[in-house]
Write an enzyme that holds these catalytic residues in place. Structure first.
Site, PDB file in Angstrom:
ATOM      1  N   LYS A 165      10.432  -6.419  -2.583  1.00 35.24           N
ATOM      2  CA  LYS A 165      11.582  -5.525  -2.370  1.00 35.24           C
ATOM      3  C   LYS A 165      12.870  -6.253  -2.786  1.00 35.24           C
ATOM      4  O   LYS A 165      12.865  -7.000  -3.756  1.00 35.24           O
ATOM      5  CB  LYS A 165      11.606  -5.022  -0.930  1.00 35.24           C
ATOM      6  CG  LYS A 165      10.289  -4.332  -0.539  1.00 35.24           C
ATOM      7  CD  LYS A 165      10.359  -3.633   0.777  1.00 35.24           C
ATOM      8  CE  LYS A 165       9.015  -2.973   1.092  1.00 35.24           C
ATOM      9  NZ  LYS A 165       9.071  -2.188   2.350  1.00 35.24           N
TER      10      LYS A 165
ATOM     11  N   GLU B  99       1.040   4.654   1.682  1.00 35.17           N
ATOM     12  CA  GLU B  99       1.902   3.993   2.646  1.00 35.17           C
ATOM     13  C   GLU B  99       2.551   5.035   3.553  1.00 35.17           C
ATOM     14  O   GLU B  99       3.541   5.665   3.161  1.00 35.17           O
ATOM     15  CB  GLU B  99       2.995   3.192   1.933  1.00 35.17           C
ATOM     16  CG  GLU B  99       2.486   2.025   1.119  1.00 35.17           C
ATOM     17  CD  GLU B  99       3.599   1.059   0.764  1.00 35.17           C
ATOM     18  OE1 GLU B  99       3.515  -0.109   1.159  1.00 35.17           O
ATOM     19  OE2 GLU B  99       4.569   1.488   0.121  1.00 35.17           O
TER      20      GLU B  99
ATOM     21  N   HIS C  20       7.740   4.462  -4.624  1.00 38.22           N
ATOM     22  CA  HIS C  20       7.750   3.928  -3.254  1.00 38.22           C
ATOM     23  C   HIS C  20       8.639   4.826  -2.390  1.00 38.22           C
ATOM     24  O   HIS C  20       9.633   5.378  -2.860  1.00 38.22           O
ATOM     25  CB  HIS C  20       8.281   2.485  -3.266  1.00 38.22           C
ATOM     26  CG  HIS C  20       8.073   1.767  -1.981  1.00 38.22           C
ATOM     27  ND1 HIS C  20       8.879   1.962  -0.880  1.00 38.22           N
ATOM     28  CD2 HIS C  20       7.150   0.843  -1.596  1.00 38.22           C
ATOM     29  CE1 HIS C  20       8.463   1.198   0.115  1.00 38.22           C
ATOM     30  NE2 HIS C  20       7.409   0.515  -0.295  1.00 38.22           N
TER      31      HIS C  20
ATOM     32  N   GLY D 232       7.508  -1.413   7.432  1.00 37.27           N
ATOM     33  CA  GLY D 232       8.523  -2.263   8.025  1.00 37.27           C
ATOM     34  C   GLY D 232       8.760  -2.044   9.500  1.00 37.27           C
ATOM     35  O   GLY D 232       9.710  -2.588  10.063  1.00 37.27           O
TER      36      GLY D 232
ATOM     37  N   ASN E 261       4.968  -6.882  -2.522  1.00 32.26           N
ATOM     38  CA  ASN E 261       6.207  -6.235  -2.945  1.00 32.26           C
ATOM     39  C   ASN E 261       7.363  -6.940  -2.238  1.00 32.26           C
ATOM     40  O   ASN E 261       7.567  -6.765  -1.039  1.00 32.26           O
ATOM     41  CB  ASN E 261       6.161  -4.750  -2.571  1.00 32.26           C
ATOM     42  CG  ASN E 261       7.462  -4.033  -2.881  1.00 32.26           C
ATOM     43  OD1 ASN E 261       8.320  -4.547  -3.594  1.00 32.26           O
ATOM     44  ND2 ASN E 261       7.613  -2.828  -2.337  1.00 32.26           N
TER      45      ASN E 261
ATOM     46  N   GLU F 123      10.819   4.228  -0.313  1.00 33.10           N
ATOM     47  CA  GLU F 123      12.225   3.839  -0.292  1.00 33.10           C
ATOM     48  C   GLU F 123      12.953   4.335  -1.533  1.00 33.10           C
ATOM     49  O   GLU F 123      14.144   4.679  -1.467  1.00 33.10           O
ATOM     50  CB  GLU F 123      12.324   2.313  -0.146  1.00 33.10           C
ATOM     51  CG  GLU F 123      11.852   1.840   1.225  1.00 33.10           C
ATOM     52  CD  GLU F 123      11.414   0.388   1.274  1.00 33.10           C
ATOM     53  OE1 GLU F 123      10.967  -0.043   2.348  1.00 33.10           O
ATOM     54  OE2 GLU F 123      11.508  -0.312   0.233  1.00 33.10           O
TER      55      GLU F 123
ATOM     56  N   SER G 179       3.129  -2.391   7.084  1.00 31.52           N
ATOM     57  CA  SER G 179       3.018  -3.434   8.108  1.00 31.52           C
ATOM     58  C   SER G 179       1.678  -4.156   8.079  1.00 31.52           C
ATOM     59  O   SER G 179       1.130  -4.529   9.123  1.00 31.52           O
ATOM     60  CB  SER G 179       3.285  -2.841   9.499  1.00 31.52           C
ATOM     61  OG  SER G 179       4.596  -2.325   9.592  1.00 31.52           O
TER      62      SER G 179
END
Length: 256
Positions: A12, A169, A93, A175, A10, A95, A214
């Site tokens: 992003k 996730e 996701h 991250g 991904n 985010e 990560s």
């Protein structure tokens, strides 16, 4: 086919035409790993270019709208993704859920739209650190599964074809460099599997559950070998072939 480990990058909001060289390198390496299904999800402007640049890996989007067309400035429909050459789309996701206020119901509606357009879907779920510390991680993620995955006849057909996947996730691991302990990953994947079996019956056992958060060359082997882990959704480490390919190489070969 659906039993192959699924390693998805991904990108992003990262990338440029110059980064297509990285995608080509990953694509060339795919032939050395026939037991792994490999895919990349770049930003919208690069999807068509990436599709033209590669042949051995999948190409996907990072979101789609619930409608096929219309007055939705700035949005992209699943039909448009399919038309430009995408194979799948990442949905829900953390985010997107946090930054855009996406609910489980909206994620499900997007998944329905994606399946209707012929795309595969990767539905993302995961708990925050506060939710884990409060002992609510499995309840939160199970609720997200129940509310977000597509249901109905089209979903059942997509599941049978291996076109529905789930990505677990933990939000606190995305991250941050922190990775969930393997035993916690195993426990959460088992909880997710139970919800998928409840939703899809025996076919739910074939839905791949990816781990994300990560993931890198140093931890990929342990995570991918963990019981119930069917692949990885990789963020920053997917931006270069040198970082991504060791993760692909760490995926175990699985029997059908």
């Amino acid at each position: 086919m659906s039993h192959r480990p699924y390693i998805v990058g991904n990108w992003k909001m990262n990338g440029s035409r110059a980064m297509l060289a990285e995608a080509r390198a990953i694509d060339r390496a795919a032939a050395r790993h026939p037991h792994v299904q490999i895919a990349l999800a770049p930003p919208f402007p690069l999807i068509g270019l990436l599709r033209e640049a590669v042949s051995g890996i999948g190409v996907g989007g990072q979101d789609c709208h619930t409608e096929a067309k219309g007055a939705h400035t700035g949005d992209v429909s699943a039909a448009m993704l399919a038309d430009i050459g995408a194979d799948f789309v990442i949905l829900g996701h953390s985010e997107r859920r946090k930054d855009h206020g996406e609910s489980d119901a909206l994620v499900r509606a997007k998944a329905d739209a994606a399946l209707a357009a012929g795309l595969g879907v990767i539905v993302c779920v995961g708990e925050t650190l506060d939710e884990r510390d409060a002992g609510r991680a499995e309840a939160v993620v199970s609720g997200q599964i129940d509310g977000s995955i597509p249901l109905g006849e089209a979903a059942a057909e997509a599941v049978a074809l291996g076109k529905v996947a789930v990505a677990y996730e933990p939000v606190w691991a995305i991250g941050t460099g922190r990775v969930a302990a393997v035993e916690d990953v195993v426990a959460m994947h088992a909880a997710i599997r139970a919800r998928l079996t409840e939703a899809y019956g025996e076919a739910g056992a074939k839905v791949r559950i990816l781990y994300g958060g990560s993931v890198n060359a140093g931890n990929a082997a342990d995570l991918l070998a963990a019981e119930g882990v069917g692949g990885a959704l990789v963020g920053g480490a997917s931006l270069t072939a040198d970082a991504f390919l060791p993760i692909v190489a760490a995926a175990p070969q699985q029997d059908d």
